[in-house]
Design a protein around this motif. Structure first.
Motif, PDB file in Angstrom:
ATOM      1  N   LEU A 173      12.683   5.461   6.469  1.00 59.23           N
ATOM      2  CA  LEU A 173      12.820   6.643   7.325  1.00 59.23           C
ATOM      3  C   LEU A 173      12.112   7.852   6.732  1.00 59.23           C
ATOM      4  CD1 LEU A 173      16.555   6.315   8.399  1.00 59.23           C
ATOM      5  CD2 LEU A 173      14.501   5.525   9.605  1.00 59.23           C
ATOM      6  N   GLY A 174      11.615   7.715   5.522  1.00 59.34           N
ATOM      7  CA  GLY A 174      10.903   8.819   4.880  1.00 59.34           C
ATOM      8  C   GLY A 174      11.844   9.770   4.173  1.00 59.34           C
ATOM      9  N   PRO A 175      11.255  10.774   3.527  1.00 59.30           N
ATOM     10  CA  PRO A 175      12.074  11.729   2.784  1.00 59.30           C
ATOM     11  C   PRO A 175      12.686  12.779   3.708  1.00 59.30           C
ATOM     12  CG  PRO A 175       9.767  12.263   2.504  1.00 59.30           C
ATOM     13  CD  PRO A 175       9.830  11.002   3.325  1.00 59.30           C
ATOM     14  N   GLY A 226      -7.669  10.842   9.784  1.00 56.60           N
ATOM     15  CA  GLY A 226      -7.985   9.455   9.472  1.00 56.60           C
ATOM     16  C   GLY A 226      -7.361   8.920   8.204  1.00 56.60           C
ATOM     17  N   ARG A 227      -6.582   9.723   7.514  1.00 58.13           N
ATOM     18  CA  ARG A 227      -5.862   9.221   6.341  1.00 58.13           C
ATOM     19  C   ARG A 227      -4.624   8.453   6.797  1.00 58.13           C
ATOM     20  NH1 ARG A 227      -4.323  14.163   3.058  1.00 58.13           N
ATOM     21  NH2 ARG A 227      -4.378  15.120   5.120  1.00 58.13           N
ATOM     22  N   VAL A 228      -4.136   7.562   5.941  1.00 58.77           N
ATOM     23  CA  VAL A 228      -2.962   6.750   6.247  1.00 58.77           C
ATOM     24  C   VAL A 228      -1.942   6.934   5.129  1.00 58.77           C
ATOM     25  CG1 VAL A 228      -2.089   4.394   6.574  1.00 58.77           C
ATOM     26  CG2 VAL A 228      -4.321   5.050   7.521  1.00 58.77           C
ATOM     27  N   TYR A 229      -0.701   7.189   5.522  1.00 57.96           N
ATOM     28  CA  TYR A 229       0.405   7.298   4.576  1.00 57.96           C
ATOM     29  C   TYR A 229       1.425   6.211   4.902  1.00 57.96           C
ATOM     30  CZ  TYR A 229      -0.996  11.673   2.431  1.00 57.96           C
ATOM     31  OH  TYR A 229      -1.658  12.623   1.698  1.00 57.96           O
ATOM     32  N   THR A 230       2.075   5.692   3.871  1.00 57.90           N
ATOM     33  CA  THR A 230       3.111   4.673   4.051  1.00 57.90           C
ATOM     34  C   THR A 230       4.329   5.031   3.221  1.00 57.90           C
ATOM     35  OG1 THR A 230       2.224   3.327   2.255  1.00 57.90           O
ATOM     36  CG2 THR A 230       1.447   2.811   4.476  1.00 57.90           C
ATOM     37  N   PHE A 231       5.484   4.533   3.652  1.00 57.57           N
ATOM     38  CA  PHE A 231       6.695   4.667   2.848  1.00 57.57           C
ATOM     39  C   PHE A 231       7.678   3.576   3.236  1.00 57.57           C
ATOM     40  CE2 PHE A 231       6.459   8.061   6.048  1.00 57.57           C
ATOM     41  CZ  PHE A 231       7.555   7.817   6.858  1.00 57.57           C
ATOM     42  N   GLY A 275       8.530  -2.462  -4.720  1.00 57.60           N
ATOM     43  CA  GLY A 275       9.783  -1.745  -4.543  1.00 57.60           C
ATOM     44  C   GLY A 275       9.639  -0.687  -3.464  1.00 57.60           C
ATOM     45  N   ASP A 276      10.617   0.183  -3.385  1.00 51.86           N
ATOM     46  CA  ASP A 276      10.622   1.216  -2.354  1.00 51.86           C
ATOM     47  C   ASP A 276       9.754   2.393  -2.787  1.00 51.86           C
ATOM     48  OD1 ASP A 276      12.460  -0.489  -1.308  1.00 51.86           O
ATOM     49  OD2 ASP A 276      14.185   0.788  -1.694  1.00 51.86           O
ATOM     50  N   VAL A 277       8.998   2.936  -1.838  1.00 51.27           N
ATOM     51  CA  VAL A 277       8.131   4.073  -2.148  1.00 51.27           C
ATOM     52  C   VAL A 277       8.361   5.209  -1.171  1.00 51.27           C
ATOM     53  CG1 VAL A 277       6.318   2.681  -3.210  1.00 51.27           C
ATOM     54  CG2 VAL A 277       6.203   3.136  -0.782  1.00 51.27           C
ATOM     55  N   LEU A 278       8.253   6.426  -1.689  1.00 49.90           N
ATOM     56  CA  LEU A 278       8.219   7.610  -0.850  1.00 49.90           C
ATOM     57  C   LEU A 278       6.794   7.754  -0.338  1.00 49.90           C
ATOM     58  CD1 LEU A 278      10.522   9.990  -2.905  1.00 49.90           C
ATOM     59  CD2 LEU A 278      11.026   8.860  -0.732  1.00 49.90           C
ATOM     60  N   PRO A 279       6.514   8.665   0.589  1.00 47.30           N
ATOM     61  CA  PRO A 279       5.175   8.730   1.187  1.00 47.30           C
ATOM     62  C   PRO A 279       4.042   8.807   0.158  1.00 47.30           C
ATOM     63  CG  PRO A 279       6.653  10.139   2.383  1.00 47.30           C
ATOM     64  CD  PRO A 279       7.409   9.651   1.176  1.00 47.30           C
ATOM     65  N   HIS A 280       3.097   7.906   0.307  1.00 53.23           N
ATOM     66  CA  HIS A 280       1.888   7.857  -0.506  1.00 53.23           C
ATOM     67  C   HIS A 280       0.708   7.630   0.415  1.00 53.23           C
ATOM     68  CE1 HIS A 280       4.606   7.051  -3.902  1.00 53.23           C
ATOM     69  NE2 HIS A 280       3.617   7.432  -4.669  1.00 53.23           N
ATOM     70  N   GLU A 281      -0.414   8.213   0.058  1.00 54.99           N
ATOM     71  CA  GLU A 281      -1.629   7.960   0.824  1.00 54.99           C
ATOM     72  C   GLU A 281      -2.196   6.608   0.432  1.00 54.99           C
ATOM     73  OE1 GLU A 281      -5.992   9.946   1.757  1.00 54.99           O
ATOM     74  OE2 GLU A 281      -4.584  10.999   0.468  1.00 54.99           O
ATOM     75  N   VAL A 282      -2.599   5.840   1.431  1.00 55.72           N
ATOM     76  CA  VAL A 282      -3.289   4.574   1.189  1.00 55.72           C
ATOM     77  C   VAL A 282      -4.749   4.931   0.953  1.00 55.72           C
ATOM     78  CG1 VAL A 282      -3.919   2.327   2.140  1.00 55.72           C
ATOM     79  CG2 VAL A 282      -1.687   3.309   2.662  1.00 55.72           C
ATOM     80  N   VAL A 283      -5.254   4.596  -0.217  1.00 55.72           N
ATOM     81  CA  VAL A 283      -6.609   4.989  -0.597  1.00 55.72           C
ATOM     82  C   VAL A 283      -7.643   4.004  -0.056  1.00 55.72           C
ATOM     83  CG1 VAL A 283      -5.853   6.248  -2.631  1.00 55.72           C
ATOM     84  CG2 VAL A 283      -6.352   3.817  -2.820  1.00 55.72           C
ATOM     85  N   PRO A 284      -8.940   4.381  -0.098  1.00 58.15           N
ATOM     86  CA  PRO A 284      -9.979   3.457   0.381  1.00 58.15           C
ATOM     87  C   PRO A 284      -9.740   2.070  -0.185  1.00 58.15           C
ATOM     88  CG  PRO A 284     -10.948   5.522  -0.305  1.00 58.15           C
ATOM     89  CD  PRO A 284      -9.481   5.588  -0.658  1.00 58.15           C
ATOM     90  N   PRO A 285     -10.062   1.040   0.550  1.00 55.43           N
ATOM     91  CA  PRO A 285     -11.022   0.992   1.652  1.00 55.43           C
ATOM     92  C   PRO A 285     -10.449   1.329   3.020  1.00 55.43           C
ATOM     93  CG  PRO A 285     -10.321  -1.212   1.160  1.00 55.43           C
ATOM     94  CD  PRO A 285      -9.602  -0.314   0.183  1.00 55.43           C
ATOM     95  N   CYS A 286      -9.271   1.932   3.108  1.00 52.17           N
ATOM     96  CA  CYS A 286      -8.670   2.226   4.410  1.00 52.17           C
ATOM     97  C   CYS A 286      -8.918   3.659   4.878  1.00 52.17           C
ATOM     98  CB  CYS A 286      -7.174   1.947   4.371  1.00 52.17           C
ATOM     99  SG  CYS A 286      -6.805   0.189   4.219  1.00 52.17           S
TER     100      CYS A 286
END
Length: 140
Positions: A20-22, A75-80, A94-105
């Motif tokens: 659900l995010g922070p 065009g950036r992508v974040y996942t959590f 494990g569980d992660v708080l929002p992080h940017e998915v770096v290239p190649p995406c």
């Protein structure tokens, strides 16, 4: 998790893996339980901290079983959430708080999420996938 007109996010429902995010209630619960949550539920929509009219203006969201993927306006992508199969696109499990998915995406135009995998369609026509793929769901 839903996207608002200003690019903010609101989340609600079950969220023990951080999917659900922070939100303020999540961060309070996590700090009081020393980082481990057996169960966490939001019964009413709560703002997801960090997303909105600023630099992290969301335009699309996709959810898997225990993870969330957010497409940002540029065009950036974040996942959590749960990353136990690499579905958040990070090397740590494990569980992660929002992080940017770096290239190649980089340069994403569309995101999708399955049970434990993520698909990112890029503006140049390529597709970036990661996560659980033993049945071919990631295409490799």
């Amino acid at each position: 998790v839903v996207v608002l007109q200003d690019g903010g996010l609101r989340s609600f429902g079950a969220g023990s893996a951080g999917q659900l995010g922070p939100t303020e209630p999540f961060l309070r619960s996590r700090s009081s339980s020393m980082g481990h949550l057996e169960s966490f539920n939001l019964l009413a929509p709560e703002p997801v901290i960090g997303f909105g009219s600023g630099a992290l203006r969301a335009v699309q969201v996709a959810t898997g079983r225990l993870h969330t993927v957010v497409l940002i306006w540029d065009g950036r992508v974040y996942t959590f959430g749960d990353n136990s199969h690499g579905q958040c696109g990070h090397s740590n499990e494990g569980d992660v708080l929002p992080h940017e998915v770096v290239p190649p995406c980089a340069g994403a135009k569309y995101v999708a999420a399955g049970y434990a995998h993520t698909v990112v369609a890029l503006t140049d026509g390529r597709v970036c996938t990661f996560g659980r793929g033993e049945y071919g769901q990631t295409g490799h």
